[in-house]
Design a protein around this motif. Sequence first.
Motif, PDB file in Angstrom:
ATOM      1  N   ASP A  41       0.813  -1.359   0.206  1.00  0.00           N
ATOM      2  CA  ASP A  41       0.008  -0.056   0.033  1.00  0.00           C
ATOM      3  C   ASP A  41       0.839   1.312   0.019  1.00  0.00           C
ATOM      4  O   ASP A  41       0.726   2.226  -0.663  1.00  0.00           O
ATOM      5  CB  ASP A  41      -0.882   0.019   1.114  1.00  0.00           C
ATOM      6  CG  ASP A  41      -2.080  -0.912   1.115  1.00  0.00           C
ATOM      7  OD1 ASP A  41      -2.383  -1.694  -0.112  1.00  0.00           O
ATOM      8  OD2 ASP A  41      -2.657  -1.337   2.225  1.00  0.00           O
ATOM      9  N   LEU A  44       2.256   1.849  -3.541  1.00  0.00           N
ATOM     10  CA  LEU A  44       1.397   2.168  -4.366  1.00  0.00           C
ATOM     11  C   LEU A  44       0.943   3.517  -4.358  1.00  0.00           C
ATOM     12  O   LEU A  44       0.775   4.364  -5.350  1.00  0.00           O
ATOM     13  CB  LEU A  44       0.060   1.216  -4.146  1.00  0.00           C
ATOM     14  CG  LEU A  44      -0.028  -0.062  -4.865  1.00  0.00           C
ATOM     15  CD1 LEU A  44      -1.071  -1.066  -4.572  1.00  0.00           C
ATOM     16  CD2 LEU A  44       0.314  -0.013  -6.459  1.00  0.00           C
ATOM     17  N   ARG A  48       1.643   6.377  -6.904  1.00  0.00           N
ATOM     18  CA  ARG A  48       0.293   7.309  -7.478  1.00  0.00           C
ATOM     19  C   ARG A  48       0.760   8.676  -7.473  1.00  0.00           C
ATOM     20  O   ARG A  48       0.489   9.441  -8.498  1.00  0.00           O
ATOM     21  CB  ARG A  48      -0.871   6.891  -6.699  1.00  0.00           C
ATOM     22  CG  ARG A  48      -1.798   5.748  -7.203  1.00  0.00           C
ATOM     23  CD  ARG A  48      -3.186   5.671  -6.535  1.00  0.00           C
ATOM     24  NE  ARG A  48      -2.796   5.459  -5.120  1.00  0.00           N
ATOM     25  CZ  ARG A  48      -2.925   4.289  -4.279  1.00  0.00           C
ATOM     26  NH1 ARG A  48      -3.004   3.187  -5.119  1.00  0.00           N
ATOM     27  NH2 ARG A  48      -2.896   4.238  -3.137  1.00  0.00           N
ATOM     28  N   ARG A 105      -1.978   0.988 -12.790  1.00  0.00           N
ATOM     29  CA  ARG A 105      -3.346   0.411 -12.779  1.00  0.00           C
ATOM     30  C   ARG A 105      -3.344  -1.133 -12.573  1.00  0.00           C
ATOM     31  O   ARG A 105      -4.087  -1.347 -11.883  1.00  0.00           O
ATOM     32  CB  ARG A 105      -4.118   0.926 -13.839  1.00  0.00           C
ATOM     33  CG  ARG A 105      -4.712   2.433 -13.645  1.00  0.00           C
ATOM     34  CD  ARG A 105      -5.698   2.781 -14.635  1.00  0.00           C
ATOM     35  NE  ARG A 105      -5.308   3.858 -15.134  1.00  0.00           N
ATOM     36  CZ  ARG A 105      -4.939   4.251 -16.645  1.00  0.00           C
ATOM     37  NH1 ARG A 105      -4.779   3.311 -17.347  1.00  0.00           N
ATOM     38  NH2 ARG A 105      -4.195   5.302 -16.948  1.00  0.00           N
ATOM     39  N   GLU A 108      -2.350  -1.707  -8.977  1.00  0.00           N
ATOM     40  CA  GLU A 108      -3.414  -1.377  -8.194  1.00  0.00           C
ATOM     41  C   GLU A 108      -4.598  -2.636  -8.068  1.00  0.00           C
ATOM     42  O   GLU A 108      -4.860  -2.913  -6.894  1.00  0.00           O
ATOM     43  CB  GLU A 108      -3.946  -0.117  -8.434  1.00  0.00           C
ATOM     44  CG  GLU A 108      -3.288   1.154  -8.266  1.00  0.00           C
ATOM     45  CD  GLU A 108      -3.547   2.359  -8.604  1.00  0.00           C
ATOM     46  OE1 GLU A 108      -3.325   3.547  -7.770  1.00  0.00           O
ATOM     47  OE2 GLU A 108      -4.261   2.424  -9.925  1.00  0.00           O
TER      48      GLU A 108
END
Length: 142
Positions: A41, A44, A48, A105, A108
């Motif tokens: 997490d 990510l 992002r 993506r 994710e």
Amino acid sequence: MLWIKALHIVFIASWFAGLFYLPRIFVNLAMVAADSKAERDRLLLMARKLYKFMTILAVPALVLGLWLWLGYGIGRGPGQGWMHAKLAIVLLLIGYHHSCGLILRKFEAGNMQRSHVWFRWFNEVPVLMMLAAVILVVVKPF
């Protein structure tokens, strides 16, 4: 015109920093253990934020470059084949940037199947493109 060139170089350098670092985050994401949700997490989130920031940097870099090309005529006229080659590299870099977004993506969504070794090689692509672009701009071989 020199101010526009200077700003163009600053934004391009900043954009490239993102193009160099984001795939490095992908390497780390590909190496995260399946049970390490917090690490995944965090990576990510970093990816992002970096992708969003480097997209914001790419826009003024490209606009200033277009301004130099179209507004001041840099690279236009006979003997300016280097500019056409540089623009081809810019298009490839925009495609690379877009592919980074697609890869993000997939990470994710949890369905990225590529190994960290693949991402280490993927990380080298912008280095080669930057080298080619700098040689074209400085040396102007054709």
